[in-house]
Structures are given as C-alpha cells and as structure tokens.
Design an enzyme around this catalytic site. Sequence first.
Site, PDB file in Angstrom:
ATOM      1  N   ALA A 149      16.098   9.691  -5.431  1.00  0.00           N
ATOM      2  CA  ALA A 149      15.040   9.490  -4.335  1.00  0.00           C
ATOM      3  C   ALA A 149      15.218   8.524  -3.361  1.00  0.00           C
ATOM      4  O   ALA A 149      15.807   7.264  -3.525  1.00  0.00           O
ATOM      5  CB  ALA A 149      13.878   8.778  -5.150  1.00  0.00           C
TER       6      ALA A 149
ATOM      7  N   GLU B 277       9.074   5.214   7.143  1.00  0.00           N
ATOM      8  CA  GLU B 277       9.149   5.379   8.327  1.00  0.00           C
ATOM      9  C   GLU B 277       9.208   6.926   8.913  1.00  0.00           C
ATOM     10  O   GLU B 277       8.820   7.303   9.931  1.00  0.00           O
ATOM     11  CB  GLU B 277       9.934   4.572   9.217  1.00  0.00           C
ATOM     12  CG  GLU B 277       9.687   3.059   9.124  1.00  0.00           C
ATOM     13  CD  GLU B 277      10.620   1.995   9.241  1.00  0.00           C
ATOM     14  OE1 GLU B 277      10.829   1.395  10.115  1.00  0.00           O
ATOM     15  OE2 GLU B 277      11.734   1.865   8.276  1.00  0.00           O
TER      16      GLU B 277
ATOM     17  N   GLY C  60       0.825  -1.210  -0.018  1.00  0.00           N
ATOM     18  CA  GLY C  60      -0.196   0.157   0.222  1.00  0.00           C
ATOM     19  C   GLY C  60       1.020   1.149   0.114  1.00  0.00           C
ATOM     20  O   GLY C  60       0.257   2.373  -0.127  1.00  0.00           O
ATOM     21  N   GLN C  61       2.138   1.093  -0.020  1.00  0.00           N
ATOM     22  CA  GLN C  61       2.987   2.394   0.251  1.00  0.00           C
ATOM     23  C   GLN C  61       3.189   2.886  -1.281  1.00  0.00           C
ATOM     24  O   GLN C  61       3.870   3.986  -1.172  1.00  0.00           O
ATOM     25  CB  GLN C  61       4.363   1.879   0.895  1.00  0.00           C
ATOM     26  CG  GLN C  61       5.338   1.184  -0.055  1.00  0.00           C
ATOM     27  CD  GLN C  61       5.085  -0.059  -0.294  1.00  0.00           C
ATOM     28  OE1 GLN C  61       3.871  -0.826  -0.380  1.00  0.00           O
ATOM     29  NE2 GLN C  61       6.222  -1.024  -0.268  1.00  0.00           N
ATOM     30  N   GLY C  62       3.042   2.240  -2.388  1.00  0.00           N
ATOM     31  CA  GLY C  62       3.087   2.557  -3.487  1.00  0.00           C
ATOM     32  C   GLY C  62       4.257   2.176  -4.426  1.00  0.00           C
ATOM     33  O   GLY C  62       4.851   2.806  -5.589  1.00  0.00           O
TER      34      GLY C  62
ATOM     35  N   GLN D  83      12.781  -0.189   0.038  1.00  0.00           N
ATOM     36  CA  GLN D  83      12.432  -0.592  -1.257  1.00  0.00           C
ATOM     37  C   GLN D  83      12.804   0.509  -2.503  1.00  0.00           C
ATOM     38  O   GLN D  83      13.303   0.418  -3.680  1.00  0.00           O
ATOM     39  CB  GLN D  83      11.048  -0.740  -1.459  1.00  0.00           C
ATOM     40  CG  GLN D  83      10.846  -2.169  -0.696  1.00  0.00           C
ATOM     41  CD  GLN D  83      11.738  -3.358  -1.537  1.00  0.00           C
ATOM     42  OE1 GLN D  83      12.258  -3.197  -2.373  1.00  0.00           O
ATOM     43  NE2 GLN D  83      11.550  -4.565  -0.853  1.00  0.00           N
TER      44      GLN D  83
END
Lengths: 330, 159
Positions: A281, A286, A47-49, A90
């Site tokens: 990036a 967190e 869900g973080q994209g 990630q």
Amino acid sequence: MKKRGKGIACIFYGTGYGNGFPDVSRAYAELQPDGKVAIYTGATEVGQGAKTALSQIPAEVLGLTVDDIIFINEDTSITPDAGTAAATRQTYNTGNAIKMAAEELKKELINIAVKELGLNSDAGLEMKDGKIYLKILPDKCITLAQIAAKQSEPLRTFATFTAQTVQIDPETGQGAPYWPYTFSACAVEVEVDTETGQVEIIKAAHAQDVGRAINPKMIEGQMEGGFAMAMGYVLYEDLGLENGRIWNNKLSTYIIPTAMDMPEIQNIIVEDPESTAPYGAKGIGEPVMIPVGPAILNAIYDAVGVRMTEIPVTPMKLLQAIREKEKQGA
Amino acid sequence: MKKISLTVNGKLYQVEVEEDMRLLDLLRDKLGFTGVKEGCSEGECGACSVIMDGKLVTSCLIMAFQAEGKEIITIEGLQKEDGTLHPIQQAFLEEGAVQCGFCTPAMVLAAKALLDKNPHPTDEEIKEGISGNLCRCTGYAKIVSSVKKAAEYLNKGGK
C-alpha cells in the site's frame, strides 16, 4: 453559447520527504492482558483515516480483528516519533514501522507458544482470532491472553522504518529523490458559457494508483475530497493577495465548492502492489488532487480554444481570454 | 442580563444570558453542547448549525435571547439514551462520510432538517439541503450517499 470540452491529465508523485532527507517512522506493538494488541505510534490522524488503515495493518499481521487493536497515537509522552502527517507518507512509512513491530511481536509470541505447548518446532503453528494453535492438531493451543498472563512485564516490540531516498546530484539534477512513486489520472468534461465565462464540470473520472487498497471506501473519500479541493483551487478560490493583504479573507468571498458544485465522479482504484510497502500500500493523500487541475484546464481549451495559464479561472478572466481570441480571429 | 427559557434536546433550560451573547456561545459555553462547532462566525460555513423549531439555523447569527421559548436540537440530541445512534449517524459511519469531523455534527443536523420535511429527496435535493454546510475533506459524495441511505433507514421505520 454553451460549449463543451473534454480534458485529461496524468501525474506522478514521490512519497515522503525525499531528496535524502531522513524520513523515519517508529512504532511499538504491545500485548495487552486481555490478549488484544496495542500499537503506539506518533502518527497523527487529521481525518485522512490513518488510525483505521494503520490498525488494519497489524490486525492482518496478527490474525486479529481491528477491534482487537488498541491504537494509541498523537500523545507525544507515550508514543515514539513517526514523523509528520504530511508528504503522503503515513500509510507507507508508519504502516511499514507498525507492520515490522507487529511481525516482531508475532515472532516472540510464536516462540513462547512453542515452549508453552512443548513443541519441538514452530512449523505449522497458526495465529488467528487471539489464539496460537497447531494446524494439524488444533487442541495444541494457547490464547494470547494466556501468554500475557505468564509475562512478568508486558511483551513489547519496537520497530523503525526509514524510507530509502537519495539526494539528487546538484550538478545534473539526476538521482532517485523519492521512493515509492504513485500515479494518478483524471478526465473531466466541462461546459463553458461563452456569454458569462462560467465553467461547469459536467462529469469526471479519476484514477489513482494505490499500490494496494487497504480501505477502498476511505480511498474513494480521499479521491472525492482531492477532486473537490482541486476544483475549488482551479475555478473559484482566489486569495486576492495584494501588497501583503488578503482581500478574500472570509468564506463569503473566498469561495470553496459546496455540495451543489460537485459533478458525478467515477473513482477508479488501480492496485499495483509496491514491494517495499506494507502489503503493497502506498499513500494517496496529495496525489489525488494533482491531475484534476490540468485536466480541467485542458477541457476548457478543448471547449473554447483558449489556454488559461493562471488560476483560478474566474469567469472574468476566461471571458477576457475568449474575447481576446475572438479579436485575433477577426 | 436577561432570563430566558428554551428547550434543548427535549430538556427545558432557564438561563441568564447577556444581551450580546450569541446562541452559539449559550449552547457551547453555558450549556456545554460542544458538538455545536464555531467555524467562520459569519453564517457562511454552517458548522454551528442547529435545528430551531424545525428549521436549520446558523447559531452564530442568532442572539441567545432570540431563542426564548424555542425548541433546539443539537447533535447531542440525536443519539438514543441507550447509546444507539440515530439512523443518519449510522449511515454516515457506514458510508465513510466523516473525515476530519468538524463539519459533521451540523451536516447530520442539516440532513435531519431535510429528511424531516422531505423523506424521499432526490440527489439534487440532498445537495441543496446540505449546501449551506461546507466540507473541505470529503468532496460531499459520501455525505450525499449517507443521506440517501439514512432516508431508506428512516422510511423503513428506523434501524
């Protein structure tokens, strides 16, 4: 009586597993028969994209749109290990592996194009919209689908990215346990009801260093989500752990924020590209949560002059602390 | 066992249900509407919300037999037959209001229940309208702006 106060806090956060622990991501990039490119990686979307950001990166490398990237992840039988979706790693780690695999594929595609177009150099060759063409003579052109048709087996590249982290000196505690670091700051204004001990957040500003914003809307979503989670952590959420038993084991007693609890939050995305990161990036999963708690506690101190050293700051605890302070003052 | 009839997403169903079956289980396990999510099972999280006779209800707290003669809308009933998304779904996508997605089907239905009654809600009314649906990812801001955007789409006559 209602008293208002303001508080700020800033933090820094080290990306990845750190402290010398091997932090490795891997990815394949593979040309498809229709000229699209498939990315295979073990990164998990929670869900973080990740799927979106990690599709944007190879699309940028290869001059394709995100729709031309087929993103295949999570299936461990066909994807290479890319570590956990944890430690805010990630975008940085797997993003780097994917970028390297895509760059490798681009190199191979350009080499094939040089041969197929009968050129004597790759100078001035452009790759865009599924085509490779000569900038000074655009008719000299071959599509990625045409290249795919000429291959006896699918063109596939592989890349591994290992983050640079060094174990800290156990004697001195010194070293470079993480790389890269990211920075966040938060400011909140609260209103404390001195009769009830209730804390309301009136408004907030939240700034996050992202290196480079690959997808600004998703970054805002992470920032708002981190703020809400921290707000619950600091003001409402109490497991009530006693002798191994969790008293508040349901959402009727373990209170998390609802839409009505949320203040207006001003998001500030700070871009300062990181040289070792994919297009600069860094991860933010967190860190977005971390400065919010201390900012709230500082604002409470500013409002009523008490330092709360235990969270969650429930109305009862805060009321006790306020009464305590009044007694000392009297 | 008890035989009941109910309408789900415009289609009439006649089904046999056990007396102790929840509406949630009927919708998910018997009728296959898996867009209805089971979260806390005690009416706190809102993930199992469906629209029953125009009202948003938590399907974990309603017995299946209580749905006799009712009209129910689940997330599966929002998309048009040609695959076009409902304006609320479209707005959620555009605004980035979905993260893990577990609360999303019920959140969209909460928005629909609100906008059906109140086509021009204020931010506060939107927040109240979705306050029975918990989301752990988004911090709600993008959901609120989606509902606002969806209201605009719907007031313009759909998108």
